[in-house]
Design an enzyme around this catalytic site. Structure first.
Site, PDB file in Angstrom:
ATOM      1  CD  GLU A  91      44.418  59.610 -32.457  1.00  0.00           C
ATOM      2  OE1 GLU A  91      45.420  60.096 -33.005  1.00  0.00           O
ATOM      3  OE2 GLU A  91      43.254  59.789 -32.875  1.00  0.00           O
ATOM      4  CB  CYS A 104      36.373  60.928 -26.149  1.00  0.00           C
ATOM      5  SG  CYS A 104      35.787  59.930 -27.529  1.00  0.00           S
ATOM      6  CB  CYS A 111      36.230  50.583 -35.719  1.00  0.00           C
ATOM      7  SG  CYS A 111      34.467  50.230 -35.480  1.00  0.00           S
ATOM      8  N   GLY A 165      36.732  52.356 -32.092  1.00  0.00           N
ATOM      9  CA  GLY A 165      36.149  51.042 -31.884  1.00  0.00           C
ATOM     10  C   GLY A 165      34.658  51.049 -31.579  1.00  0.00           C
ATOM     11  CD  GLU A 166      29.640  48.901 -31.393  1.00  0.00           C
ATOM     12  OE1 GLU A 166      29.269  48.798 -30.207  1.00  0.00           O
ATOM     13  OE2 GLU A 166      29.155  49.737 -32.194  1.00  0.00           O
ATOM     14  CB  SER A 219      26.346  55.432 -34.286  1.00  0.00           C
ATOM     15  OG  SER A 219      27.303  55.820 -33.334  1.00  0.00           O
ATOM     16  CG  LEU A 220      19.295  56.504 -36.183  1.00  0.00           C
ATOM     17  CD1 LEU A 220      18.999  55.041 -35.941  1.00  0.00           C
ATOM     18  CD2 LEU A 220      18.172  57.379 -35.635  1.00  0.00           C
ATOM     19  CG  HIS A 221      25.146  57.971 -38.177  1.00  0.00           C
ATOM     20  ND1 HIS A 221      25.468  59.172 -37.589  1.00  0.00           N
ATOM     21  CD2 HIS A 221      25.816  57.013 -37.474  1.00  0.00           C
ATOM     22  CE1 HIS A 221      26.303  58.958 -36.577  1.00  0.00           C
ATOM     23  NE2 HIS A 221      26.519  57.668 -36.482  1.00  0.00           N
ATOM     24  CG  ASN A 298      34.660  66.650 -37.529  1.00  0.00           C
ATOM     25  OD1 ASN A 298      34.716  67.870 -37.560  1.00  0.00           O
ATOM     26  ND2 ASN A 298      34.081  65.997 -36.536  1.00  0.00           N
ATOM     27  CB  CYS A 341      32.555  63.598 -33.469  1.00  0.00           C
ATOM     28  SG  CYS A 341      31.519  62.141 -33.554  1.00  0.00           S
TER      29      CYS A 341
END
Length: 382
Positions: A91, A104, A111, A165-166, A219-221, A298, A341
């Site tokens: 996508e 995007c 992934c 994906g990464e 991408s920390l999170h 989400n 996202c």
């Protein structure tokens, strides 16, 4: 089998043309026809020598992945599902803004990183995309949108490698794709307006800084290793101290003077006042120039996670902003068509069985959330 010319950046296309006995300027002409004008039929490339056009017909073609479906959100966001063969579909999402148009783009079918809050990761991993499959998303979207909007002007001003994906796990295909996006004979995008998002592939972050520095989003999170080990499994290989050091090294090459840290807000998991204070200490102790982009989660089935309440997101943002760290809350776009996202999932033949492993987690309970007035919102990369 003929060569797909979307697989080549300009240097690669020049090398390909050399095998046909053609000089570099012919490759530049061909590159412009393909990327600037969106032409795929060699007969329509009027300033190419007829002899070259005849050669190309026998050895090359221009082909983006086929579109399986297109969905348009009430807010103007458009999501495309592309067929990449073998039972896999990816996508891409276009997000229109008053001052920019952001695409995007996906880099893999699925992934393998397996972040807990990402539906793509829950789906598992099939394969890396080719350079042509990465560029093909931009090639299709840009020229479709020009026709759709009846304009000859460039529509897509920003590209974010934040789809499925990464990206840095597909480094060899990613870099030529980035070079095509940046090339003035291609899409002519600014390095500041092309963003690669990574979950923390430290060695490849260093290589990207040397080979093709663009804007970087990480991408920390989580503000500490135990929590990030659980949310982002790659942290077990490259813990936060390594990641922060890599971010600081990247800034020596980056087109922007900061790294963007993406932080998905998860109710009762990483959204507390202490987590915010730990983040401030983390970036200060490693002296990393940064901004934070807080992302409302989400929800999707089997994640076992819930979106943080709006008041807690606002309080979290205030703590970071009060500490002098520029912090925004991402505006959710396209969630009515599952284009927001963390929602990009496509259709993937999982060769890693990661989906089955993650699916054993709890079922999520969704909570609708509206943003508080006065909290700055962002969409994608500016």
């Amino acid at each position: 089998m003929t060569a797909n010319l979307l697989d080549y950046d300009l240097d690669g296309l020049a090398a390909f043309c050399e095998t046909l006995g053609e000089k570099r300027f012919r490759a530049t002409q061909l590159f412009r026809w393909i990327h600037q004008r969106g032409v795929r039929d060699f007969d329509d490339m009027s300033d190419l020598a007829k002899s070259l056009r005849e050669k190309l017909k026998g050895v090359a073609h221009v082909a983006a992945p086929a579109v399986l479906s297109q969905h348009e959100s009430a807010d103007g966001t458009i999501k495309w599902l592309f067929d990449v063969g073998g039972g896999d579909a990816i996508e891409a999402v276009f997000i229109p803004e008053d001052d920019r148009g952001t695409l995007c783009v996906s880099s893999q079918a699925g992934c393998a990183v397996g972040c807990r809050f990402c539906s793509t990761g829950h789906q598992g991993f099939s394969r890396n995309l080719s350079t042509g499959e990465i560029v093909g998303q931009l090639w299709f979207a840009e020229h479709f949108l020009r026709r759709h909007l009846k304009t000859d002007e460039r529509v897509i001003s920003n590209v974010v490698m934040m789809g499925m994906g990464e990206p840095l796990q597909n480094y060899s295909a990613l870099v030529p794709a980035l070079k095509t996006m940046l090339d003035d004979h291609g899409y002519g995008l600014s390095r500041r307006r092309v963003t690669v998002s990574t979950s923390g592939m430290v060695n490849f972050m260093d290589r990207l800084g040397e080979d093709c520095p663009v804007a970087l989003a990480v991408s920390l999170h989580a503000p500490n290793d135990p929590l990030r080990d659980d949310l982002v499994p790659l942290n077990r290989k490259h813990p936060l101290a390594e990641l922060m050091a890599a971010c600081k090294r990247y800034l020596q090459h980056a087109p922007r003077d900061f790294v963007t840290f993406e932080y998905c807000m998860l109710d009762g998991v990483n959204d507390g006042a202490e987590h915010a204070r730990q983040l401030v200490e983390l970036v200060r102790s490693h002296d990393v120039s940064c901004k934070f982009n807080l992302i409302p989660f989400n929800p999707f089935p089997q994640s076992g996670l819930v979106r943080s309440p709006q008041q807690r997101v606002a309080a979290f943002a205030k703590t970071l902003n009060d500490a002098g760290i520029v912090t925004t809350v991402r505006k959710t776009r396209g969630d009515d068509i599952d284009a927001a996202c963390g929602q990009l999932a496509g259709e993937v033949q999982d060769r890693t069985k990661v989906g089955a492993r993650i699916a054993r987690q709890r079922t999520v309970v969704t909570k609708p959330v509206k943003f508080l007035p006065g909290v700055q919102e962002t969409t994608g990369s500016s």
